[in-house]
Write an enzyme that holds these catalytic residues in place. Structure first.
Site, PDB file in Angstrom:
ATOM      1  N   ASP A 164       0.826  -1.201   0.000  1.00 22.71           N
ATOM      2  CA  ASP A 164       0.000   0.000   0.000  1.00 22.71           C
ATOM      3  C   ASP A 164       0.864   1.256   0.000  1.00 22.71           C
ATOM      4  O   ASP A 164       0.628   2.200  -0.760  1.00 22.71           O
ATOM      5  CB  ASP A 164      -0.910   0.016   1.234  1.00 22.71           C
ATOM      6  CG  ASP A 164      -2.209  -0.746   1.032  1.00 22.71           C
ATOM      7  OD1 ASP A 164      -2.606  -0.928  -0.132  1.00 22.71           O
ATOM      8  OD2 ASP A 164      -2.806  -1.163   2.028  1.00 22.71           O
ATOM      9  N   LEU A 165       1.846   1.287   0.883  1.00 21.13           N
ATOM     10  CA  LEU A 165       2.692   2.472   0.990  1.00 21.13           C
ATOM     11  C   LEU A 165       3.533   2.668  -0.265  1.00 21.13           C
ATOM     12  O   LEU A 165       3.693   3.791  -0.758  1.00 21.13           O
ATOM     13  CB  LEU A 165       3.585   2.360   2.231  1.00 21.13           C
ATOM     14  CG  LEU A 165       2.830   2.363   3.558  1.00 21.13           C
ATOM     15  CD1 LEU A 165       3.760   2.040   4.708  1.00 21.13           C
ATOM     16  CD2 LEU A 165       2.161   3.717   3.786  1.00 21.13           C
TER      17      LEU A 165
END
Length: 402
Positions: A164-165
Site C-alpha cells: 500500500d505504501l
C-alpha cells in the site's frame, strides 16, 4: 509542507492507504488536493486506530492538508458532480487519483470524454480488476511464508502494509511523470497501479524471483539477516540490540569492538576462508559465529556497547516499542523537524509529520491538519464548477452535498 507543486490541482476519489497516501504526498509538496467522499464518510472514514469518541486517527493522518467535499454518490446527480470535479478545467488540473473500480462512472473513458487530456491514476488490487488488499497480495506472493521463527511453519502476516505504501509513492511518481509528458505533448494518460504488480515487480527487482527458480523457496530463519551477518543479541542488562555487518568495514569494526578478532580468525583458519572478503560466508557459517557474539553481548551492558559501537563505526539498533520511540527517541520523533504539534479534526492535539523529504536550506511551511468531512464543499463548488450561492444552496436542499 513545501511549495514545489503550488498551483497544481489533484482530485482524489479514493479510500484506505495507497490512494490517499498518494494524495497526501502531493498535498505536502504544495498541491491543492481535493478529496471527495460520500456524505457521512467512505469506507475508511471510521477505520482504526480511533479515538475514544470514534474519530479515525488513520483518516486524519492520511488526509492532512487536503480539502474535502461530501457528495451523495449514490444518486446520478451526485456522481455527475464528482465527474465534473475530476474533469474541471485548468492547465494545472485534470489530475484524478482513485481506487474506484475500472468499470464505474469514474472510468477513464468516461472522464476523457469530458476532458481528453485528463491523467487518471487508478490504484487497484489485482491487475485483472479482482479485489485485493495489501495483506491478501502479500500472502499470495509468499512473503509471510518466509517470515517468522524457523521452528514454526505458520505464515506470519506483516503489520506494515508495504505494498500500500509503495503503491501510494509509485502512483505519485507515475502521475508526475505523465504530467511532465502532458506539458510537452498535451496528452492525457490512464495509469493503473495494481498492488499485485507492485509486489511481483519488487520481488523481481530484488532478485527473489530468480532465487526461487534457481534454489527453491527461501526457508524461514527468524531474525537472521539473509545473505550477510545480522541478528538480535541480548546484553548483560537484558537489552536487545541488532547488529548488521554487510561491508568489510562494518565487519571489522564489529569484531574489534567485541574483542572477537582473534576468535573469528581461528574459525577462518580452520575453514580456509575469509569472512572479511565475502559477506555471504558470514551467513553460511552463522551457526559457528553466533555463539561467539551471544557470549560477547551477554558479558557487556548496553550502556557500554552503544558508545563503543558508535566509536567503532558499527551499524546497530536497539529494539523498542513504538510508544518508547514516540515518547523518547529524539532522532525519530521528539526532536525530528518533520513533526509539528497541531490540533486535529478529532479535537486531539498531537505531533504530525510533514513530508519525509527535506529540501535543504528551504524552510518548512506550517503543517495543515486533515479537513473535517465536507469542510470545503461550498468553496470547491464555487471555485471549480463556478456555482453561485443560490445553486450551491439548492444542492444542499436536495441533499446532494453536505
Amino acid at each position: 509542507m513545501y511549495d514545489l507543486l503550488n498551483g497544481l490541482r489533484v482530485v482524489e476519489g479514493a479510500a484506505f492507504i495507497a490512494g490517499p497516501s498518494c494524495g497526501l504526498y502531493f498535498a505536502q509538496m504544495g498541491a491543492d488536493v481535493i478529496r471527495f467522499d460520500t456524505i457521512g464518510g467512505g469506507p475508511d472514514y471510521r477505520r482504526w486506530p480511533v479515538t475514544p469518541n470514534g474519530d479515525s486517527l488513520y483518516w486524519e493522518g492520511l488526509n492532512k492538508g487536503k480539502r474535502s467535499i461530501a457528495i451523495d454518490l449514490g444518486r446520478p446527480e451526485g456522481r455527475e458532480l464528482a465527474v465534473a470535479l475530476a474533469t474541471a478545467p485548468g492547465d494545472e488540473g485534470g489530475l484524478f487519483l482513485t481506487n474506484y473500480p475500472e468499470r464505474s462512472f469514474l472510468s477513464h473513458a468516461a472522464l476523457a470524454a469530458r476532458r481528453p487530456d485528463i491523467i487518471t491514476v487508478r490504484v487497484m488490487g489485482w491487475a485483472d480488476g479482482s479485489p485485493a488488499v495489501d495483506y491478501t497480495v502479500n500472502a499470495a506472493v509468499g512473503v509471510p511464508d518466509m517470515t517468522g521463527p524457523a521452528d514454526d511453519p505458520r505464515p506470519v502476516n506483516h503489520v506494515l502494509p508495504a505494498w500500500d505504501l509503495l503503491g501510494g509513492a509509485y502512483a505519485a511518481f507515475a502521475m508526475t511523470s505523465a504530467l511532465l509528458r502532458r506539458r510537452t505533448t498535451g496528452e492525457g494518460a490512464e495509469i493503473r497501479v495494481p498492488l499485485s504488480d507492485l509486489a511481483a515487480s519488487s520481488l523481481s527487482h530484488l532478485g527473489s524471483v530468480a532465487e526461487v527458480l534457481a534454489t527453491g523457496d527461501r526457508p524461514r530463519m527468524g531474525n537472521d539477516l539473509f545473505g550477510a551477518f545480522g541478528r538480535d543479541f541480548v546484553t548483560a542488562d537484558a537489552r536487545r540490540l541488532i547488529v548488521v555487518a554487510i561491508t568489510p568495514r562494518q565487519w571489522s569494526g564489529l569484531l574489534a569492538t567485541l574483542d572477537l578478532t582473534a576468535a573469528v580468525a581461528a574459525i577462518e583458519a580452520e575453514l580456509g576462508i575469509s569472512f572479511a572478503q565475502d559477506e555471504g560466508l558470514r551467513f553460511v557459517h552463522r551457526a559457528r559465529l553466533f555463539p561467539l557474539f551471544e557470549a560477547a553481548f551477554a558479558a557487556r551492558d548496553s550502556s557500554v556497547l552503544k558508545p563503543a559501537f558508535d566509536a567503532g563505526g558499527v551499524t546497530w539498533g536497539e529494539y523498542q516499542t513504538l510508544h518508547q520511540a514516540v515518547t523518547g527517541d529524539a532522532r525519530l520523533f521528539t526532536a525530528n523537524p518533520l513533526f509539528q504539534t497541531i490540533r486535529h479534526p478529532s479535537g486531539l492535539t498531537y505531533p504530525a509529520s510533514g513530508p519525509a523529504a527535506t529540501l535543504a536550506g528551504e524552510p518548512r511551511r506550517p503543517l495543515a491538519p486533515a479537513p473535517r468531512l465536507g469542510e470545503h464543499s461550498d468553496q470547491i463548488l464555487a471555485e471549480l464548477l463556478g456555482l453561485d450561492s443560490g445553486a450551491i444552496g439548492r444542492l444542499h436542499d436536495q441533499g446532494l452535498v453536505a
